[in-house]
Enzyme design. Sequence first.
Site, mmCIF file in Angstrom:
data_model
loop_
_atom_site.group_PDB
_atom_site.id
_atom_site.type_symbol
_atom_site.label_atom_id
_atom_site.label_comp_id
_atom_site.label_asym_id
_atom_site.label_seq_id
_atom_site.Cartn_x
_atom_site.Cartn_y
_atom_site.Cartn_z
ATOM 1 N N GLU A 28 0.848 -1.202 0.000
ATOM 2 C CA GLU A 28 0.000 0.000 0.000
ATOM 3 C C GLU A 28 0.882 1.250 0.000
ATOM 4 O O GLU A 28 0.715 2.147 -0.820
ATOM 5 C CB GLU A 28 -0.907 0.000 1.240
ATOM 6 C CG GLU A 28 -1.833 1.208 1.317
ATOM 7 C CD GLU A 28 -2.847 1.226 0.173
ATOM 8 O OE1 GLU A 28 -3.774 0.425 0.233
ATOM 9 O OE2 GLU A 28 -2.692 2.025 -0.760
ATOM 10 N N ASP A 45 1.186 3.937 -3.074
ATOM 11 C CA ASP A 45 0.783 5.333 -2.878
ATOM 12 C C ASP A 45 1.917 6.300 -3.232
ATOM 13 O O ASP A 45 1.694 7.347 -3.836
ATOM 14 C CB ASP A 45 0.345 5.564 -1.419
ATOM 15 C CG ASP A 45 -0.874 4.727 -1.042
ATOM 16 O OD1 ASP A 45 -1.479 4.123 -1.948
ATOM 17 O OD2 ASP A 45 -1.196 4.665 0.156
ATOM 18 N N SER A 81 -7.686 2.062 -3.607
ATOM 19 C CA SER A 81 -6.562 2.748 -2.985
ATOM 20 C C SER A 81 -5.400 2.919 -3.941
ATOM 21 O O SER A 81 -4.426 3.582 -3.612
ATOM 22 C CB SER A 81 -6.143 2.076 -1.683
ATOM 23 O OG SER A 81 -5.586 0.845 -1.933
HETATM 24 C C1 LIG Z 1 5.014 -6.314 0.045
HETATM 25 O O1 LIG Z 1 3.748 -5.998 0.584
HETATM 26 C C2 LIG Z 1 3.468 -6.536 1.848
HETATM 27 C C3 LIG Z 1 2.060 -6.094 2.245
HETATM 28 O O2 LIG Z 1 2.005 -4.726 2.461
HETATM 29 C C4 LIG Z 1 3.555 -8.035 1.817
HETATM 30 O O3 LIG Z 1 3.340 -8.563 3.111
HETATM 31 C C5 LIG Z 1 4.926 -8.439 1.308
HETATM 32 O O4 LIG Z 1 4.976 -9.833 1.225
HETATM 33 C C6 LIG Z 1 5.190 -7.823 -0.040
HETATM 34 N N1 LIG Z 1 6.532 -8.154 -0.473
HETATM 35 C C7 LIG Z 1 6.766 -8.901 -1.549
HETATM 36 C C8 LIG Z 1 8.204 -9.163 -1.854
HETATM 37 O O5 LIG Z 1 5.873 -9.361 -2.242
#
Ligand SMILES: *[C@H]1O[C@@H](CO)[C@H](O)[C@@H](O)[C@@H]1NC(C)=O
Length: 564
Positions: free
Chosen positions: A279, A283, A480
């Site tokens: 997120e 953003d 979002s």
């Molecule tokens: C990046 O986003 C987060 C959620 O906000 C996830 O938990 C992660 O796993 C993700 N990272 C990758 C490398 O996919």
Amino acid sequence: MARVSLLLASFVSLAVASPAFKTFIVQEKLASVPEGFASLGPASADTVVNLRMALPSKDAAGLHATLLDVSDPKSANYGKHLSKDEANAFLAPTADAVSTVQEWLSSKGLVGTVSAGAGDWLSVSANVSTANELLSAKYETFQHIDSGKTYHRTLSYSLPAEVTNLIDHIHPTVIFDTPISPNAFLSIPRVPSKPADSCTDSITPSCLQSLCNIPSTKVTAEAANSIAVAGFADEWAQTADLQSFLRQFRPDMSSSTTFILQTLDNGTNTQSPEQAGDEANCDVQYTVGVATGVPVSFISVGGNSEDRIGGFLDIVHFLSDEDNIPPVMTVSYGFYEPVISKTLAFKLCDAYAAVGARGVSVLFPSGDSGASGQSGSGQFHSCHRYRPTFPSGCPFVTSVGSVHGISREIGSSFSSGGFSNYWDAPDYQAFAVAAFLKAQGSTDAGLFNASGRGFPDVSVQGENYQIVNGSKTYSVSGTSASTPAFASIIALINNDLIAAKKPPLGFLNPWLYANADMLSDVTSGSNPGCGTDGFLAIPGWDPVTGLGTPDYEKMKRAAFRKYN
Ligand SMILES: *[C@H]1O[C@@H](CO)[C@H](O)[C@@H](O)[C@@H]1NC(C)=O
Ligand SMILES: *[C@@H]1O[C@H](CO)[C@@H](O)[C@H](O)[C@H]1NC(C)=O
Ligand SMILES: *[C@@H]1O[C@H](CO)[C@@H](O)[C@H](O)[C@H]1NC(C)=O
Ligand SMILES: *[C@@H]1O[C@H](CO)[C@@H](O)[C@H](O)[C@H]1NC(C)=O
């Protein structure tokens, strides 16, 4: 004269006769533990809770009227935004209220800290044994069954008679505020990256530039211009991911272009691939990478604010205390309206109105659970009525929905929209909403509140956005993602306006509804749920796509038309 002093004397003796702050009156009460939560028993007496007390504002109605006046293109006061002190004065509580509440707190050895900005909240930390006594409450530990997360809440609380009218709401007490999903409104499953050769398969900044006529040339940022991006606990924006994003999708920009970090409530912004948040990354990537040249502040709100409601309060109080407030604030998080009590919802909405009156466009996604507000695990599963989202129902924010499709834009099935149960349809949208309701006829009557504020106001592409998160490039979808993209367009128009010595757009809605033809109307798609087809995207405003999608050139022309 004699009469007056006699009267005064009798009041005094009454007050002395009944010891102060002893008669309690129930302030708010739940009939049962909300669905989806279970009690784990009484909270331990030494657990500390941070109580936030909302005091009534001196003149919320005056603030609303002033905000609408300075935001209405037909008004002579359009663009005459308020100063910080003028805006905050509307929301401030009376001095008497503050001193009486402080007197009550001090009777328990506590001192309330006045909130930043308008000062209409007092916060105080107390252990559970003191809080139970202070509020004649029974704090328990509740577990949110699906996520396992625990909260300290009470099913009822009371206030002494002397302060019942001086406090609108106390948090945390009876609100069980699960955020809509752990990932805010980016709730659609992440799709592995496809080669980004066509905008049909994946949305990139250049797709938005061509679809919405957004310039790719770097603007010279005006001193007063910037975008504030809200970040909440455990969602961190990564500079390495932003660089990789810019290298892949904005090769024409310097890949070292970055965001400014601001923190509050001991917020951090940990830089490591394992700590990346999609997120926050989405953003930041769709503001830095779309509003070319406009400074972006990522405001990371720390986890110490107990829960997201605390974070929501703190970030708007923080901004309302800034002398130089960013003209655009985009927040890709939200709640379901019925989860937030009306008093708290009104206080937050008023805080958005106050920053709006200072010339800030406050943008929120409409949500990713269709018309019904029922998707996602960990939520309430019965479906008797559609659930609107918050803060989209607040008439003083701009709510952004989602569309997909390139040759023809279509409302996204997940794009939330509907009608608030807390706020009436404001005048600026009455005409547009009435036309929709007429077309809707009696379909699904009873599932939604036809007198409520309708949302979203606008929509933007929101499916298959290419992002970089934790060094991986993949697609995400959600309102979002649409919201920061819309924020970027507004920020670019603000830059043009400020360069021409005009005020920024500020609170957008009266201007949007008065100039609906600058938006591209979306007339197909629907947001099914609750066993219904949901609402339909039809000509004109609808609760799937709002008034339609933005076109930078047309909106810029409309913004300047006012001054020609
Ligand atoms: C990046 O986003 C987060 C959620 O906000 C996830 O938990 C992660 O796993 C993700 N990272 C990758 C490398 O996919
Ligand atoms: C709670 O706080 C009060 C006031 O500070 C203190 O006197 C009391 O010992 C505390 N109780 C517990 C159980 O921590
Ligand atoms: C921030 O951290 C400091 C030091 O640990 C602490 O005293 C303070 O209460 C924290 N502030 C907030 C808002 O959590
Ligand atoms: C419908 O919305 C109005 C605000 O427009 C509100 O006053 C009313 O309580 C709502 N009705 C229900 C059943 O929630």
